[in-house]
Design an enzyme around this catalytic site. Structure first.
Site, mmCIF file in Angstrom:
data_model
loop_
_atom_site.group_PDB
_atom_site.id
_atom_site.type_symbol
_atom_site.label_atom_id
_atom_site.label_comp_id
_atom_site.label_asym_id
_atom_site.label_seq_id
_atom_site.Cartn_x
_atom_site.Cartn_y
_atom_site.Cartn_z
ATOM 1 N N ARG A 112 -5.086 10.601 -8.555
ATOM 2 C CA ARG A 112 -4.208 10.961 -7.429
ATOM 3 C C ARG A 112 -2.764 10.570 -7.725
ATOM 4 O O ARG A 112 -1.834 11.273 -7.336
ATOM 5 C CB ARG A 112 -4.707 10.291 -6.140
ATOM 6 C CG ARG A 112 -5.961 10.998 -5.588
ATOM 7 C CD ARG A 112 -6.766 10.125 -4.670
ATOM 8 N NE ARG A 112 -6.025 9.632 -3.534
ATOM 9 C CZ ARG A 112 -6.322 8.497 -2.887
ATOM 10 N NH1 ARG A 112 -7.322 7.742 -3.270
ATOM 11 N NH2 ARG A 112 -5.596 8.143 -1.857
ATOM 12 N N ARG A 148 3.012 19.037 -0.640
ATOM 13 C CA ARG A 148 2.671 18.158 -1.749
ATOM 14 C C ARG A 148 2.967 18.800 -3.100
ATOM 15 O O ARG A 148 2.652 18.218 -4.131
ATOM 16 C CB ARG A 148 1.183 17.830 -1.672
ATOM 17 C CG ARG A 148 0.901 16.348 -1.451
ATOM 18 C CD ARG A 148 -0.600 16.192 -1.418
ATOM 19 N NE ARG A 148 -1.034 14.838 -1.528
ATOM 20 C CZ ARG A 148 -1.392 14.077 -0.491
ATOM 21 N NH1 ARG A 148 -1.299 14.519 0.735
ATOM 22 N NH2 ARG A 148 -1.849 12.865 -0.698
ATOM 23 N N ARG A 170 -12.794 5.034 1.904
ATOM 24 C CA ARG A 170 -12.757 6.446 1.504
ATOM 25 C C ARG A 170 -13.365 6.624 0.120
ATOM 26 O O ARG A 170 -13.115 5.814 -0.771
ATOM 27 C CB ARG A 170 -11.313 6.951 1.493
ATOM 28 C CG ARG A 170 -10.860 7.492 2.814
ATOM 29 C CD ARG A 170 -9.365 7.750 2.875
ATOM 30 N NE ARG A 170 -8.828 8.521 1.754
ATOM 31 C CZ ARG A 170 -7.549 8.889 1.664
ATOM 32 N NH1 ARG A 170 -6.685 8.552 2.610
ATOM 33 N NH2 ARG A 170 -7.116 9.581 0.634
ATOM 34 N N LYS A 205 2.168 5.868 4.454
ATOM 35 C CA LYS A 205 2.634 7.044 5.220
ATOM 36 C C LYS A 205 1.917 7.141 6.565
ATOM 37 O O LYS A 205 2.556 7.295 7.607
ATOM 38 C CB LYS A 205 2.400 8.339 4.414
ATOM 39 C CG LYS A 205 3.153 8.398 3.085
ATOM 40 C CD LYS A 205 2.937 9.717 2.364
ATOM 41 C CE LYS A 205 1.505 9.979 1.949
ATOM 42 N NZ LYS A 205 0.973 8.999 0.963
ATOM 43 N N ARG A 212 -7.980 -0.640 1.678
ATOM 44 C CA ARG A 212 -7.918 0.265 2.846
ATOM 45 C C ARG A 212 -9.306 0.517 3.420
ATOM 46 O O ARG A 212 -10.261 0.786 2.706
ATOM 47 C CB ARG A 212 -7.285 1.595 2.439
ATOM 48 C CG ARG A 212 -7.393 2.655 3.554
ATOM 49 C CD ARG A 212 -6.363 3.737 3.423
ATOM 50 N NE ARG A 212 -6.416 4.455 2.159
ATOM 51 C CZ ARG A 212 -5.500 5.364 1.811
ATOM 52 N NH1 ARG A 212 -4.498 5.658 2.608
ATOM 53 N NH2 ARG A 212 -5.593 5.966 0.644
HETATM 54 P P1 ADP Z 1 -3.177 9.613 0.463
HETATM 55 O O1 ADP Z 1 -3.651 8.512 1.316
HETATM 56 O O2 ADP Z 1 -3.574 9.518 -0.971
HETATM 57 O O3 ADP Z 1 -1.746 9.948 0.602
HETATM 58 P P2 ADP Z 1 -4.231 11.960 1.938
HETATM 59 O O4 ADP Z 1 -5.150 11.549 3.005
HETATM 60 O O5 ADP Z 1 -2.874 12.422 2.313
HETATM 61 O O6 ADP Z 1 -4.138 10.799 0.859
HETATM 62 O O7 ADP Z 1 -4.917 13.075 1.041
HETATM 63 C C1 ADP Z 1 -6.217 12.913 0.527
HETATM 64 C C2 ADP Z 1 -6.570 14.123 -0.318
HETATM 65 O O8 ADP Z 1 -6.531 15.304 0.511
HETATM 66 C C3 ADP Z 1 -5.639 14.424 -1.468
HETATM 67 O O9 ADP Z 1 -5.967 13.675 -2.639
HETATM 68 C C4 ADP Z 1 -5.868 15.925 -1.658
HETATM 69 O O10 ADP Z 1 -7.083 16.173 -2.327
HETATM 70 C C5 ADP Z 1 -6.042 16.407 -0.221
HETATM 71 N N1 ADP Z 1 -4.754 16.843 0.367
HETATM 72 C C6 ADP Z 1 -4.113 16.316 1.443
HETATM 73 N N2 ADP Z 1 -2.973 16.974 1.701
HETATM 74 C C7 ADP Z 1 -2.881 17.955 0.766
HETATM 75 C C8 ADP Z 1 -1.921 18.957 0.473
HETATM 76 N N3 ADP Z 1 -0.791 19.101 1.188
HETATM 77 N N4 ADP Z 1 -2.175 19.793 -0.564
HETATM 78 C C9 ADP Z 1 -3.296 19.690 -1.298
HETATM 79 N N5 ADP Z 1 -4.223 18.750 -1.096
HETATM 80 C C10 ADP Z 1 -4.029 17.880 -0.079
HETATM 81 P P1 ADP Z 2 -0.915 6.455 2.929
HETATM 82 O O1 ADP Z 2 -1.086 7.241 4.193
HETATM 83 O O2 ADP Z 2 0.463 6.547 2.357
HETATM 84 O O3 ADP Z 2 -1.969 6.745 1.911
HETATM 85 P P2 ADP Z 2 -1.799 4.168 4.539
HETATM 86 O O4 ADP Z 2 -0.908 4.185 5.711
HETATM 87 O O5 ADP Z 2 -3.201 4.612 4.707
HETATM 88 O O6 ADP Z 2 -1.100 4.919 3.309
HETATM 89 O O7 ADP Z 2 -1.778 2.678 3.957
HETATM 90 C C1 ADP Z 2 -2.563 2.308 2.829
HETATM 91 C C2 ADP Z 2 -3.159 0.907 3.069
HETATM 92 O O8 ADP Z 2 -2.104 -0.056 3.056
HETATM 93 C C3 ADP Z 2 -3.859 0.749 4.413
HETATM 94 O O9 ADP Z 2 -4.975 -0.074 4.243
HETATM 95 C C4 ADP Z 2 -2.789 0.091 5.301
HETATM 96 O O10 ADP Z 2 -3.408 -0.717 6.291
HETATM 97 C C5 ADP Z 2 -2.019 -0.756 4.308
HETATM 98 N N1 ADP Z 2 -0.593 -0.885 4.625
HETATM 99 C C6 ADP Z 2 0.220 0.023 5.199
HETATM 100 N N2 ADP Z 2 1.476 -0.453 5.325
HETATM 101 C C7 ADP Z 2 1.455 -1.708 4.799
HETATM 102 C C8 ADP Z 2 2.444 -2.747 4.643
HETATM 103 N N3 ADP Z 2 3.718 -2.572 5.027
HETATM 104 N N4 ADP Z 2 2.053 -3.883 4.069
HETATM 105 C C9 ADP Z 2 0.777 -4.061 3.669
HETATM 106 N N5 ADP Z 2 -0.191 -3.147 3.792
HETATM 107 C C10 ADP Z 2 0.141 -1.977 4.345
#
Ligand code: ADP
Ligand code: ADP
Ligand code: ADP
Length: 214
Positions: free
Chosen positions: A172, A88, A161, A13, A127
């Protein structure tokens, strides 16, 4: 355009949001990044959020919704926004709808990124993010930085992280299935959902996303 991105943790994302936000000239708003910025600044909001994030649980709605609304009211959202990681759960989705309705606006699309769970686990395991700005994201195998451990964008130190470990990732993913997936049905009822595969190269996924949003 006003867009919501959904998908499991590690789907890509944040990575896609960077490119889409640039292409569509809208701000990328990530509640996870906002929480992490608060944590590194040591704010009260950051301290509260951290106690949930490190367990892989959602931060309570009251805190999260207030923070998201606050961010959505900044002047840069006039042309729209790309929401990443919010809403979420159903309560947050309803709160967002109400907030938009008050301004006589609505969402244009909900982009749903589909990735099998084994791929998500690999993406999360590799990541690495930047200490200066958690929107600077790399992967040790799939998208490594030019110099190991150093952010290509700003020279900051890359780290893993705290919540990207196997046990917390499992939690998660459960939160995603139980709390977040139901919002896809909610938005399907509004005819907003565009589902794409998030497998393949980063730029291929971006192409697919832009096509789906046309
Ligand atoms: P991911 O890479 O797993 O999609 P995020 O960076 O979006 O992770 O979120 C990391 C953490 O931040 C989540 O596991 C949750 O604890 C918190 N978080 C982020 N967005 C929300 C939301 N909209 N509602 C509740 N908790 C959130
Ligand atoms: P989210 O925000 O959904 O948690 P991220 O954008 O942080 O996900 O991506 C998670 C991990 O996967 C990161 O280390 C990113 O560099 C990698 N990644 C993202 N898109 C791709 C892809 N198309 N192929 C392989 N790795 C990817
Ligand atoms: P280009 O040579 O096209 O500029 P990049 O050096 O940005 O390509 O990326 C090389 C490969 O790594 C591409 O397949 C791209 O999809 C992938 N990639 C780039 N950034 C990331 C990232 N953050 N996470 C995962 N994969 C990435």
């Amino acid at each position: 355009m006003r867009i919501v991105l959904v998908g499991p943790p590690g789907a890509g994302k944040g990575t896609q949001a960077q490119f889409l936000a640039k292409e569509l000239a809208i701000p990328h708003i990530s509640t996870g990044d906002l929480f992490r910025a608060n944590i590194s600044q040591g704010t009260a909001l950051g301290k509260e959020a951290q106690s949930y994030m490190k367990q892989g649980l959602l931060v309570p709605d009251s805190v999260t919704i207030a923070m998201a609304k606050d961010r959505l009211q900044k002047p840069d959202t006039g042309n729209g926004f790309l929401l990443d990681g919010f809403p979420r759960n159903l309560h947050q989705a309803e709160a967002l709808d109400e907030f938009l309705r008050e301004q006589n606006i609505g969402l244009d699309a909900v982009l749903d990124l589909e990735v099998p769970e084994d791929e998500v686990v690999k993406r999360i395991a590799g990541r690495r993010i930047c200490r200066n700005d958690s929107s600077h994201v790399f992967h040790v195998v799939y998208g490594p930085p030019k110099a190991e451990g150093v952010c290509d964008v700003c020279g900051g130190e890359l780290y893993q992280r705290e919540d990207d470990n196997e046990q917390i990732v499992r939690r998660r993913l459960e939160e995603y299935h139980n709390q977040t997936e139901p919002i896809i049905g909610y938005y399907k009822n509004q005819g907003l959902v565009k589902t794409i595969s998030a497998l393949g190269k980063v730029d291929e996924v971006t192409e697919r996303a832009l096509d789906a949003l046309k």
